[in-house]
Design a protein around this motif. Structure first.
Motif, PDB file in Angstrom:
ATOM      1  N   TYR A 137      30.457  30.698  55.690  1.00 15.75           N
ATOM      2  CA  TYR A 137      29.991  31.937  55.444  1.00 15.75           C
ATOM      3  C   TYR A 137      31.857  32.521  55.416  1.00 15.75           C
ATOM      4  CZ  TYR A 137      31.417  36.470  58.114  1.00 15.75           C
ATOM      5  OH  TYR A 137      32.035  37.779  57.903  1.00 15.75           O
ATOM      6  N   ALA A 138      33.066  31.705  55.868  1.00 14.28           N
ATOM      7  CA  ALA A 138      34.757  31.608  55.399  1.00 14.28           C
ATOM      8  C   ALA A 138      34.073  31.363  54.332  1.00 14.28           C
ATOM      9  CB  ALA A 138      34.948  30.357  56.557  1.00 14.28           C
ATOM     10  N   ILE A 139      33.727  30.265  53.417  1.00 13.01           N
ATOM     11  CA  ILE A 139      34.060  30.338  51.949  1.00 13.01           C
ATOM     12  C   ILE A 139      33.469  31.592  51.273  1.00 13.01           C
ATOM     13  CG2 ILE A 139      32.916  28.785  50.302  1.00 13.01           C
ATOM     14  CD1 ILE A 139      35.432  27.058  51.625  1.00 13.01           C
ATOM     15  N   ALA A 140      32.541  32.188  51.898  1.00 13.65           N
ATOM     16  CA  ALA A 140      32.422  33.409  51.049  1.00 13.65           C
ATOM     17  C   ALA A 140      32.958  34.449  50.718  1.00 13.65           C
ATOM     18  CB  ALA A 140      30.634  33.311  51.035  1.00 13.65           C
ATOM     19  N   LYS A 141      33.205  34.496  52.292  1.00 18.65           N
ATOM     20  CA  LYS A 141      34.673  35.350  52.741  1.00 18.65           C
ATOM     21  C   LYS A 141      35.993  35.440  51.517  1.00 18.65           C
ATOM     22  CE  LYS A 141      32.734  38.452  54.987  1.00 18.65           C
ATOM     23  NZ  LYS A 141      32.287  39.918  54.567  1.00 18.65           N
ATOM     24  N   ILE A 142      36.011  34.327  51.582  1.00 14.96           N
ATOM     25  CA  ILE A 142      37.374  33.443  50.600  1.00 14.96           C
ATOM     26  C   ILE A 142      37.600  33.891  49.353  1.00 14.96           C
ATOM     27  CG2 ILE A 142      39.054  31.799  50.513  1.00 14.96           C
ATOM     28  CD1 ILE A 142      38.548  30.473  53.060  1.00 14.96           C
ATOM     29  N   ALA A 143      36.216  33.773  48.707  1.00 20.14           N
ATOM     30  CA  ALA A 143      35.929  34.055  47.676  1.00 20.14           C
ATOM     31  C   ALA A 143      35.685  35.044  46.822  1.00 20.14           C
ATOM     32  CB  ALA A 143      34.473  33.458  47.168  1.00 20.14           C
ATOM     33  N   GLY A 144      35.599  36.241  48.447  1.00 20.51           N
ATOM     34  CA  GLY A 144      35.442  38.007  47.556  1.00 20.51           C
ATOM     35  C   GLY A 144      36.888  37.759  48.124  1.00 20.51           C
ATOM     36  N   ILE A 145      37.629  37.299  48.873  1.00 15.44           N
ATOM     37  CA  ILE A 145      38.761  38.183  48.921  1.00 15.44           C
ATOM     38  C   ILE A 145      39.726  37.631  47.540  1.00 15.44           C
ATOM     39  CG2 ILE A 145      41.381  37.713  49.168  1.00 15.44           C
ATOM     40  CD1 ILE A 145      39.768  37.288  52.248  1.00 15.44           C
ATOM     41  N   LYS A 146      39.673  36.289  46.997  1.00 13.74           N
ATOM     42  CA  LYS A 146      40.145  35.965  45.799  1.00 13.74           C
ATOM     43  C   LYS A 146      39.239  36.977  44.097  1.00 13.74           C
ATOM     44  CE  LYS A 146      43.089  33.307  46.811  1.00 13.74           C
ATOM     45  NZ  LYS A 146      44.401  33.590  46.969  1.00 13.74           N
ATOM     46  N   MET A 147      38.100  37.383  44.862  1.00 15.78           N
ATOM     47  CA  MET A 147      37.586  38.180  43.610  1.00 15.78           C
ATOM     48  C   MET A 147      38.367  39.335  43.829  1.00 15.78           C
ATOM     49  SD  MET A 147      33.856  38.719  42.667  1.00 15.78           S
ATOM     50  CE  MET A 147      32.961  39.316  41.410  1.00 15.78           C
ATOM     51  N   CYS A 148      38.892  40.038  44.218  1.00 16.59           N
ATOM     52  CA  CYS A 148      39.352  41.224  44.420  1.00 16.59           C
ATOM     53  C   CYS A 148      40.699  41.155  43.758  1.00 16.59           C
ATOM     54  CB  CYS A 148      39.686  41.911  46.470  1.00 16.59           C
ATOM     55  SG  CYS A 148      38.150  42.119  46.794  1.00 16.59           S
ATOM     56  N   GLU A 149      40.930  40.073  44.078  1.00  9.85           N
ATOM     57  CA  GLU A 149      43.205  39.474  43.391  1.00  9.85           C
ATOM     58  C   GLU A 149      42.880  39.138  42.488  1.00  9.85           C
ATOM     59  OE1 GLU A 149      44.431  36.257  45.343  1.00  9.85           O
ATOM     60  OE2 GLU A 149      44.278  37.340  47.989  1.00  9.85           O
ATOM     61  N   SER A 150      41.482  39.053  41.956  1.00 11.68           N
ATOM     62  CA  SER A 150      41.182  38.808  40.918  1.00 11.68           C
ATOM     63  C   SER A 150      41.365  39.928  39.414  1.00 11.68           C
ATOM     64  CB  SER A 150      40.112  37.190  39.942  1.00 11.68           C
ATOM     65  OG  SER A 150      40.913  36.248  40.768  1.00 11.68           O
ATOM     66  N   TYR A 151      39.845  40.513  39.952  1.00 11.39           N
ATOM     67  CA  TYR A 151      40.006  41.978  39.587  1.00 11.39           C
ATOM     68  C   TYR A 151      41.052  42.511  38.876  1.00 11.39           C
ATOM     69  CZ  TYR A 151      34.757  40.779  38.247  1.00 11.39           C
ATOM     70  OH  TYR A 151      33.798  40.699  38.403  1.00 11.39           O
ATOM     71  N   ASN A 152      41.752  42.675  40.420  1.00 10.94           N
ATOM     72  CA  ASN A 152      42.851  43.238  40.345  1.00 10.94           C
ATOM     73  C   ASN A 152      44.111  42.788  39.181  1.00 10.94           C
ATOM     74  OD1 ASN A 152      42.315  45.117  42.448  1.00 10.94           O
ATOM     75  ND2 ASN A 152      43.827  44.020  43.717  1.00 10.94           N
ATOM     76  N   ARG A 153      43.697  41.595  39.001  1.00  7.62           N
ATOM     77  CA  ARG A 153      44.944  41.156  38.252  1.00  7.62           C
ATOM     78  C   ARG A 153      44.493  41.120  36.549  1.00  7.62           C
ATOM     79  NH1 ARG A 153      45.791  34.461  39.608  1.00  7.62           N
ATOM     80  NH2 ARG A 153      46.075  34.594  37.824  1.00  7.62           N
ATOM     81  N   GLN A 154      43.669  40.349  36.493  1.00  3.38           N
ATOM     82  CA  GLN A 154      42.551  40.940  35.211  1.00  3.38           C
ATOM     83  C   GLN A 154      42.326  42.604  34.491  1.00  3.38           C
ATOM     84  OE1 GLN A 154      40.112  37.763  34.604  1.00  3.38           O
ATOM     85  NE2 GLN A 154      38.783  39.074  32.581  1.00  3.38           N
ATOM     86  N   TYR A 155      41.849  43.088  35.848  1.00  2.00           N
ATOM     87  CA  TYR A 155      41.459  44.207  35.143  1.00  2.00           C
ATOM     88  C   TYR A 155      42.163  45.344  35.163  1.00  2.00           C
ATOM     89  CZ  TYR A 155      37.212  42.117  34.086  1.00  2.00           C
ATOM     90  OH  TYR A 155      36.186  40.702  33.727  1.00  2.00           O
ATOM     91  N   GLY A 156      43.086  45.279  36.249  1.00  2.00           N
ATOM     92  CA  GLY A 156      44.200  46.470  36.610  1.00  2.00           C
ATOM     93  C   GLY A 156      43.251  47.617  38.141  1.00  2.00           C
ATOM     94  N   THR A 157      42.519  47.006  38.444  1.00  5.48           N
ATOM     95  CA  THR A 157      41.928  47.343  39.436  1.00  5.48           C
ATOM     96  C   THR A 157      42.667  47.967  40.727  1.00  5.48           C
ATOM     97  OG1 THR A 157      40.369  45.184  40.196  1.00  5.48           O
ATOM     98  CG2 THR A 157      39.622  46.805  38.671  1.00  5.48           C
ATOM     99  N   ASN A 158      42.078  48.629  41.862  1.00  6.25           N
ATOM    100  CA  ASN A 158      42.851  48.805  43.124  1.00  6.25           C
ATOM    101  C   ASN A 158      41.759  48.531  43.948  1.00  6.25           C
ATOM    102  OD1 ASN A 158      44.793  49.540  45.306  1.00  6.25           O
ATOM    103  ND2 ASN A 158      44.552  51.296  44.721  1.00  6.25           N
TER     104      ASN A 158
END
Length: 314
Positions: A137-158
């Motif tokens: 569960y933790a690995i999945a949730k960490i991936a979600g956090i990092k996905m949000c960070e990565s989309y912000n960096r690459q695509y300028g999302t909020n």
């Protein structure tokens, strides 16, 4: 968020999502979107994409997740890592593809390292090994956090991510195999009371300390952060104080009105020894929890009596 903004609450029937929906309604938001899992399968990317393309959503609260306690995490590790990764990937990607203005992703403080310094600060994420019973569960949730960070960096999302501590409240899960400790104890003490049992058995030694946040407080904090925070750094949401499980059991025993004994099964796992979050960042942003544990326990037991008759029957 404007009161007329179209807001999608993913997971609106669960503990967190229902609290967010209820709180949004109480604050006067009128353009709320939600779907039952039978209407929209968040594991199905094509269905999620179609939903976002049709609805023109402005804001997303991503509260949908597969969650459970120690027993469920031990028995269904594949389900926990697979389903959570699929749900969050589909929703986060669709939010980007269909130009959602802002998304809030719900993490969990149980994904901090098992032996993280106490109280746990946001920067402690990924600094040590995870609790083994909770790792998928933790690995999945960490991936979600990092996905949000990565989309912000690459695509300028909020996209922002928050880290709630242990939660309880209306629409909690009271199933003894899959629930967390607080609702499980509420059910155990209630059933012991009506069955006139001489004792209630609590897993572990009772020594681990836990922090408990009422779900409506989490909802209020989430809406506050959606309006007042942006950035790649996660934000802890909690009350800033914890109690031993043994003391929690005594409090629930008193609220339920059970008069028997409490026994601890030390052959069962304790889980993480302590999980207290540092809420300095949240407090500095202007928000503090309002519901005391004593008040919250009275509320949840009353809700259980009024709404969970089928659980009691089982």
């Amino acid at each position: 968020m404007d009161k007329q903004s179209k807001i999608y609450v993913a997971g609106h029937r669960g503990l967190v999502g229902s609290a967010i929906l209820r709180t949004l309604e109480s604050k006067g938001y009128t353009n709320l979107v939600y779907r039952k899992s039978s209407e929209l399968d968040l594991l199905d990317k094509q269905a999620v994409d179609q939903f976002f393309s049709e609805e023109n959503i402005d804001y997303v609260f991503l509260a949908a997740a597969k969650v459970g306690g120690i027993v469920a995490n031990n028995e269904y590790p594949a389900n926990f890592i697979r389903d959570n990764i699929l749900i969050q990937t589909n929703v986060i990607d669709a939010a980007h593809q269909y130009d959602v203005k802002k998304l809030l992703f719900l993490g969990s403080t149980c994904i901090y390292p098992k032996f993280a310094p106490q109280p746990m600060k946001e920067e402690h994420l990924l600094t040590g090994e995870l609790e083994s019973t909770n790792e998928p569960y933790a690995i999945a949730k960490i991936a979600g956090i990092k996905m949000c960070e990565s989309y912000n960096r690459q695509y300028g999302t909020n996209f922002i991510s928050v880290m709630p501590t242990n939660l309880y409240g209306p629409n909690d899960n009271f199933d003894l195999k899959t629930s967390h400790v607080l609702p499980a104890l509420v059910r155990k003490f209630h059933e012991a009371k009506i069955n006139n049992d001489s004792s209630v058995t609590v897993w572990g030694t009772g020594s681990p300390k836990r922090e408990f946040l009422y779900s409506d407080d989490l909802a209020d904090a989430s809406i506050y952060l959606m309006d007042n925070y942006e950035g790649n750094e996660i934000v802890n949401i909690g009350v800033g104080k914890d109690i031993p499980i043994s003391e929690l059991a005594e409090k629930i025993k008193e609220v339920v009105g059970y008069t028997g004994d409490i026994q601890f099964d030390t052959s069962k796992p304790d889980g993480t020894p302590r999980k207290l979050v540092d809420v300095t960042k949240l407090n500095q942003l202007g928000w503090e929890a309002q519901t005391s544990l004593d008040e919250g326990l009275k509320n949840i037991y009353q809700w259980y009596l009024e709404n969970a008759k089928e659980v009691v029957a089982n």
